[in-house]
Design a protein around this motif. Structure first.
Motif, PDB file in Angstrom:
ATOM      1  N   ALA A   1       0.816  -1.177   0.567  1.00 38.89           N
ATOM      2  CA  ALA A   1      -0.092   0.336   0.359  1.00 38.89           C
ATOM      3  C   ALA A   1       0.978   1.073   0.229  1.00 38.89           C
ATOM      4  O   ALA A   1       0.370   2.031  -0.666  1.00 38.89           O
ATOM      5  N   LEU A   2       1.701   1.170   0.687  1.00 40.65           N
ATOM      6  CA  LEU A   2       3.035   2.324   0.657  1.00 40.65           C
ATOM      7  C   LEU A   2       3.392   2.641  -0.306  1.00 40.65           C
ATOM      8  O   LEU A   2       3.409   3.812  -0.898  1.00 40.65           O
ATOM      9  N   ARG A   3       3.912   1.400  -0.812  1.00 33.61           N
ATOM     10  CA  ARG A   3       4.514   1.682  -2.311  1.00 33.61           C
ATOM     11  C   ARG A   3       4.049   1.763  -3.676  1.00 33.61           C
ATOM     12  O   ARG A   3       3.911   2.640  -4.096  1.00 33.61           O
ATOM     13  N   GLN A   4       2.615   1.991  -3.452  1.00 34.34           N
ATOM     14  CA  GLN A   4       1.570   1.893  -4.445  1.00 34.34           C
ATOM     15  C   GLN A   4       0.895   3.379  -4.148  1.00 34.34           C
ATOM     16  O   GLN A   4       0.938   4.547  -5.317  1.00 34.34           O
ATOM     17  N   TRP A   5       1.089   3.728  -2.842  1.00 37.80           N
ATOM     18  CA  TRP A   5       0.861   5.357  -2.885  1.00 37.80           C
ATOM     19  C   TRP A   5       1.581   6.136  -3.480  1.00 37.80           C
ATOM     20  O   TRP A   5       1.822   6.977  -3.794  1.00 37.80           O
ATOM     21  N   GLY A   6       2.875   5.931  -3.133  1.00 36.67           N
ATOM     22  CA  GLY A   6       4.600   6.009  -3.510  1.00 36.67           C
ATOM     23  C   GLY A   6       4.271   6.699  -5.201  1.00 36.67           C
ATOM     24  O   GLY A   6       5.002   7.548  -5.203  1.00 36.67           O
ATOM     25  N   GLU A   7       4.108   5.307  -5.531  1.00 41.81           N
ATOM     26  CA  GLU A   7       4.228   5.493  -7.248  1.00 41.81           C
ATOM     27  C   GLU A   7       3.056   6.331  -7.517  1.00 41.81           C
ATOM     28  O   GLU A   7       3.386   7.251  -8.563  1.00 41.81           O
ATOM     29  N   ALA A   8       1.877   6.603  -6.751  1.00 35.83           N
ATOM     30  CA  ALA A   8       0.611   7.450  -7.277  1.00 35.83           C
ATOM     31  C   ALA A   8       0.886   9.362  -7.128  1.00 35.83           C
ATOM     32  O   ALA A   8       0.811  10.034  -7.857  1.00 35.83           O
ATOM     33  N   PHE A   9       1.493   9.310  -6.154  1.00 37.85           N
ATOM     34  CA  PHE A   9       1.809  10.030  -4.927  1.00 37.85           C
ATOM     35  C   PHE A   9       3.771  10.986  -5.977  1.00 37.85           C
ATOM     36  O   PHE A   9       3.355  11.882  -4.842  1.00 37.85           O
ATOM     37  N   SER A  10       4.685  10.267  -5.350  1.00 35.34           N
ATOM     38  CA  SER A  10       6.114  11.032  -5.117  1.00 35.34           C
ATOM     39  C   SER A  10       6.743  10.506  -6.094  1.00 35.34           C
ATOM     40  O   SER A  10       7.942  11.153  -5.943  1.00 35.34           O
ATOM     41  N   PHE A  11       6.782  10.427  -7.519  1.00 31.17           N
ATOM     42  CA  PHE A  11       6.820  10.866  -8.501  1.00 31.17           C
ATOM     43  C   PHE A  11       6.993  11.341 -10.052  1.00 31.17           C
ATOM     44  O   PHE A  11       5.209  11.831 -10.057  1.00 31.17           O
ATOM     45  N   GLY A  12       7.186  12.083  -9.698  1.00 33.12           N
ATOM     46  CA  GLY A  12       7.045  13.202 -11.376  1.00 33.12           C
ATOM     47  C   GLY A  12       6.766  12.180 -13.050  1.00 33.12           C
ATOM     48  O   GLY A  12       7.570  11.046 -13.543  1.00 33.12           O
ATOM     49  N   PRO A  13       6.115  12.385 -14.348  1.00 34.82           N
ATOM     50  CA  PRO A  13       5.506  11.922 -15.367  1.00 34.82           C
ATOM     51  C   PRO A  13       7.287  10.604 -15.644  1.00 34.82           C
ATOM     52  O   PRO A  13       8.599  11.783 -15.868  1.00 34.82           O
ATOM     53  N   GLY A  14       6.985   9.553 -16.398  1.00 31.21           N
ATOM     54  CA  GLY A  14       8.389   9.259 -16.311  1.00 31.21           C
ATOM     55  C   GLY A  14       9.878   9.201 -15.482  1.00 31.21           C
ATOM     56  O   GLY A  14      10.942   8.739 -16.146  1.00 31.21           O
ATOM     57  N   GLU A  15       9.665   9.806 -14.300  1.00 33.22           N
ATOM     58  CA  GLU A  15      11.029   9.579 -13.539  1.00 33.22           C
ATOM     59  C   GLU A  15      11.141   8.161 -13.381  1.00 33.22           C
ATOM     60  O   GLU A  15      10.050   7.600 -12.328  1.00 33.22           O
ATOM     61  N   PRO A  16      12.341   7.400 -12.910  1.00 30.71           N
ATOM     62  CA  PRO A  16      13.038   6.337 -12.373  1.00 30.71           C
ATOM     63  C   PRO A  16      12.500   6.097 -11.354  1.00 30.71           C
ATOM     64  O   PRO A  16      12.901   6.775 -10.239  1.00 30.71           O
ATOM     65  N   ARG A  17      11.851   4.723 -10.992  1.00 24.74           N
ATOM     66  CA  ARG A  17      11.661   3.631 -10.078  1.00 24.74           C
ATOM     67  C   ARG A  17      11.723   2.494  -9.882  1.00 24.74           C
ATOM     68  O   ARG A  17      11.631   2.247 -10.938  1.00 24.74           O
ATOM     69  N   SER A  18      11.842   2.546  -9.086  1.00 23.17           N
ATOM     70  CA  SER A  18      11.973   0.543  -8.747  1.00 23.17           C
ATOM     71  C   SER A  18      10.050   0.363  -9.045  1.00 23.17           C
ATOM     72  O   SER A  18       9.196   0.819  -8.825  1.00 23.17           O
ATOM     73  N   GLU A  19      10.156  -1.143  -9.402  1.00 25.82           N
ATOM     74  CA  GLU A  19       8.609  -1.756  -9.292  1.00 25.82           C
ATOM     75  C   GLU A  19       8.381  -3.193  -8.694  1.00 25.82           C
ATOM     76  O   GLU A  19       9.327  -3.842  -8.902  1.00 25.82           O
ATOM     77  N   LEU A  20       7.539  -3.150  -7.869  1.00 17.90           N
ATOM     78  CA  LEU A  20       6.717  -4.776  -7.665  1.00 17.90           C
ATOM     79  C   LEU A  20       6.682  -5.374  -8.453  1.00 17.90           C
ATOM     80  O   LEU A  20       5.336  -5.074  -8.928  1.00 17.90           O
TER      81      LEU A  20
END
Length: 141
Positions: free
Chosen positions: A90-109
């Motif tokens: 849940a924290l990961r998905q919330w962060g994916e939705a609200f803590s990254f800009g468009p196209g910003e690289p991030r880890s994936e589950l």
């Protein structure tokens, strides 16, 4: 040193959960345990955390029954620790939705079976219907 406020006798399950998990370092340790970290050095390298802080957080997680010492100075998630998986997701998905800009690289589950991302978590009532915060109420003792 400022004494930490304790919530272990609160009637609110959220407050007791926060008290048990501790702080953000503890959640990141649990995240790393889900990612396969087991040894003190692995947690330390991954998190860049001071050894004294890591030692204290690991001790607290063991005392809470979230981690247990294993063979070869390892730390292993207990059933109580494994039950934190939806919280981490849940924290990961919330962060994916609200803590990254468009196209910003991030880890994936990803699901190991098909390599695809997980569906967003949802909360369902006992009868299976989807519920939001507006559909719920808290009854205090």
């Amino acid at each position: 040193m400022v004494k930490r406020t304790r919530f272990d006798e609160e009637s609110c399950p959220v407050a007791r959960s926060v008290d048990a998990v501790g702080d953000w370092w503890s959640l990141l340790i649990v995240r790393d345990a889900f990612d396969g970290s087991r040894r003190f050095g692995e947690f330390q390298r991954s998190l860049g955390i001071a050894k004294n802080i890591l030692s204290a957080r690991l001790k607290g997680l063991v005392e809470q029954g979230i981690l247990e010492p294993g063979d070869q100075h390892e730390y292993v998630l207990t059933a109580k620790g494994e039950a934190l998986f939806p919280v981490i997701v849940a924290l990961r998905q919330w962060g994916e939705a609200f803590s990254f800009g468009p196209g910003e690289p991030r880890s994936e589950l990803l699901d190991r079976r098909d390599g695809k991302p997980l569906r967003p978590l949802e909360v369902h009532a006992a009868d299976g219907r989807l519920v939001t915060a507006a559909d719920t109420e808290v009854r205090k003792p």
